[in-house]
Write a protein that holds these residues in place. Structure first.
Motif, PDB file in Angstrom:
ATOM      1  N   HIS A   1      -6.081  33.729  19.655  1.00 49.98           N
ATOM      2  CA  HIS A   1      -5.197  33.488  20.797  1.00 49.98           C
ATOM      3  C   HIS A   1      -5.978  33.449  22.108  1.00 49.98           C
ATOM      4  N   SER A   2      -5.641  32.493  22.944  1.00 48.12           N
ATOM      5  CA  SER A   2      -6.241  32.480  24.281  1.00 48.12           C
ATOM      6  C   SER A   2      -5.224  31.925  25.281  1.00 48.12           C
ATOM      7  N   VAL A   3      -5.309  32.389  26.506  1.00 52.00           N
ATOM      8  CA  VAL A   3      -4.368  31.954  27.539  1.00 52.00           C
ATOM      9  C   VAL A   3      -5.065  31.977  28.897  1.00 52.00           C
ATOM     10  N   SER A   4      -4.734  30.983  29.698  1.00 50.97           N
ATOM     11  CA  SER A   4      -5.318  30.929  31.037  1.00 50.97           C
ATOM     12  C   SER A   4      -4.671  31.999  31.916  1.00 50.97           C
ATOM     13  N   ALA A   5      -5.507  32.779  32.608  1.00 47.90           N
ATOM     14  CA  ALA A   5      -4.971  33.910  33.373  1.00 47.90           C
ATOM     15  C   ALA A   5      -5.469  33.907  34.811  1.00 47.90           C
ATOM     16  N   LYS A   6      -4.726  34.609  35.651  1.00 42.25           N
ATOM     17  CA  LYS A   6      -5.092  34.700  37.067  1.00 42.25           C
ATOM     18  C   LYS A   6      -5.055  36.171  37.487  1.00 42.25           C
ATOM     19  N   VAL A   7      -6.063  36.582  38.249  1.00 42.48           N
ATOM     20  CA  VAL A   7      -6.047  37.941  38.788  1.00 42.48           C
ATOM     21  C   VAL A   7      -5.064  37.932  39.962  1.00 42.48           C
ATOM     22  N   ILE A   8      -4.029  38.766  39.897  1.00 42.22           N
ATOM     23  CA  ILE A   8      -2.958  38.706  40.894  1.00 42.22           C
ATOM     24  C   ILE A   8      -3.497  38.960  42.314  1.00 42.22           C
ATOM     25  N   ARG A   9      -4.351  39.956  42.458  1.00 40.17           N
ATOM     26  CA  ARG A   9      -4.825  40.337  43.794  1.00 40.17           C
ATOM     27  C   ARG A   9      -5.754  39.289  44.426  1.00 40.17           C
ATOM     28  N   SER A  10      -6.734  38.833  43.630  1.00 35.51           N
ATOM     29  CA  SER A  10      -7.758  37.962  44.206  1.00 35.51           C
ATOM     30  C   SER A  10      -7.541  36.479  43.916  1.00 35.51           C
ATOM     31  N   GLY A  11      -6.726  36.174  42.934  1.00 31.41           N
ATOM     32  CA  GLY A  11      -6.484  34.775  42.592  1.00 31.41           C
ATOM     33  C   GLY A  11      -7.552  34.177  41.690  1.00 31.41           C
ATOM     34  N   ASP A  12      -8.524  34.988  41.256  1.00 30.12           N
ATOM     35  CA  ASP A  12      -9.577  34.488  40.346  1.00 30.12           C
ATOM     36  C   ASP A  12      -8.966  34.059  39.014  1.00 30.12           C
TER      37      ASP A  12
END
Lengths: 161, 286
Positions: B180-191
């Motif tokens: 399993h893999s999913v594209s993710a975003k760091v909420i605080r920094s947007g990375d």
């Protein structure tokens, strides 16, 4: 009678493996009731019966797991057949220690092959899982030894080992 | 050994085993849907698993208590001083409270995000294999489910995606599974990064956030959510918390170990997103 007994165990193994034993994990690893049974059965059944037993148990396991369907069908068939052959030629008497060793060895072999076909990204995580499962399956086989022995000796009373 | 290889049955079985293993390995690598036999067997097994799951849950609670007794005792001491009354209440009605909470959360989620078309389902069994992290739910093609659809909890936490299904059941590959893999975003920094399952982490309910730039601002304690890229999940679904950051072997980028927010081992009610994420408004933006 024999077929009924195998079917009942198969049904219970399928049910318990996906419910109760997922809650009884040891270091994140659950035991494989199918391997325990086909190895134990190998001490009592004929070669032909071993082939069918291994094939059916492995195939049902594959359906439950839902990955590489058919792989364990042939692997378990081969394993059960080899246990019968080794019982005829090498170890003629079954006891708790032999049950533990056979279960442990076949767990290592079968799960090792599953790891090769599975989603393993590194060797050590796979080895860790296999080692835990070896001891878990082996211990469970010893716990089930007396009950299974009694039932199998009743089913195959002229071939007590 | 020579005698063994002289045995025709042995040689035949060995040949069959090796051939079938290789063929199946290739076939299953490209498999996209369940076989007829697999579907029939699962249709029979599914209702029976449902009953066993009920028993399993009861036993799980019982044995789980003994397994984690040290941790529980320590945690209990803290909680006792802080939330004595609350703890007593929770313990009294733990079973019913949990179910009520799940159901309430699911209802709130579907009301809060009307653009998401959600189907609720119950977890009826879990993977018997030590190599795959998945569970079976009691809804299938008859309820409009399709392979690839995202599965979330009532608290809007990512659980995984449907990887296989039949008429009355579906297999959900959990986000900690190696496949399993999913594209993710760091909420605080947007990375941005990719959250992937890893066999060495999955047993602890953790996964890995890969492909993070070395210059990224990510820190331990950051929370992750789906980025919406990739078209499987809408953006804004909570994934988990960063608990450790390490450099990649090549030194070009770094990766993080993520503790998933989902209680995968104990969750009983889930929701499946049945509409195209691209058509739905991002979760939390309504």
């Amino acid at each position: 009678m024999r077929v009924t007994y195998h079917a009942v165990y198969l049904f219970l193994a399928a049910m318990l493996s996906t419910t109760l034993f997922t809650a009884l994990k040891l270091f994140g690893v659950s035991p494989n009731l199918f391997i325990i049974y086909i190895v134990f059965a190998g001490f009592y059944v004929s070669k032909t019966e071993a082939i069918w037993l291994g094939l059916v148990f492995g195939f049902v396991y594959d359906i439950i797991v839902g990955a590489n369907v058919g792989l364990n069908g042939v692997l378990y068939m081969f394993a059960c057949f080899l246990v019968v052959v080794s019982c005829e030629n090498v170890i003629r008497r079954n006891n708790a220690v032999v049950t533990f060793i056979f279960t442990a060895v076949w767990t290592a072999v079968l799960e090792g092959i599953n790891a090769i076909f599975g989603p393993v990204s590194g060797v050590w995580p796979a080895i860790r899982i296999i080692i835990v499962e070896i001891f878990y399956n082996g211990a469970l086989a010893v716990i089930l030894y007396l009950a299974l022995k009694r039932i199998f000796e009743r089913l195959y009373d002229n071939e007590k080992r | 050994m020579r005698k063994l290889f002289g045995n025709r049955i042995f040689v035949l079985l060995l040949t069959i085993t090796i051939s079938v293993s290789v063929v199946l390995g290739v076939i299953n690598a490209t498999k996209t849907k369940s076989t007829f036999m697999g579907n029939v067997a699962m249709v029979v097994i599914t209702p029976l698993s449902d009953a066993c799951t009920w028993v399993g849950r009861k036993v799980s609670g019982f044995f789980g208590y003994f397994g984690d007794i040290d941790e529980l005792r320590e945690e209990n001491e803290k909680l006792k001083s802080e939330k004595k009354e609350l703890e007593a209440k929770i313990r009294k009605s733990e079973g019913t409270d949990r179910e009520n909470k799940d159901l309430r959360a699911l209802l709130e989620l579907s009301e809060a995000y009307p653009s998401l078309e959600l189907v609720s389902a119950e977890v009826i069994s879990r993977s018997a294999s030590n190599w795959y992290e998945s569970f079976i739910i009691d809804k299938g093609t008859a309820d409009g489910l399709k392979i690839g659809q995202g599965v979330i909890s009532g608290e809007n936490v990512l659980l995984g995606r449907i990887s296989d299904l039949g008429s009355t059941w579906a297999r959900v590959t959990v986000l900690t599974d190696s496949g399993h893999s999913v594209s993710a975003k760091v909420i605080r920094s947007g990375d941005l990064g990719i959250v992937e399952g890893d066999l060495s982490l999955s047993k602890d309910g953790q996964c890995r956030l890969s492909f993070i730039s070395k210059n990224s601002d990510i820190v331990v304690g950051d929370y992750l959510e789906t980025s919406g890229l990739g078209g499987v999940y809408p953006k804004g679904i909570e994934i988990g918390k960063v608990i450790e950051i390490k450099p990649e072997v090549q030194g070009i980028s770094q990766y993080a170990i993520v503790e998933t927010s989902a209680e995968i081992e104990t969750i009983s009610k889930v929701m499946i997103i049945t509409n195209n994420p691209a058509e739905s408004t991002a979760v939390g933006e309504e």
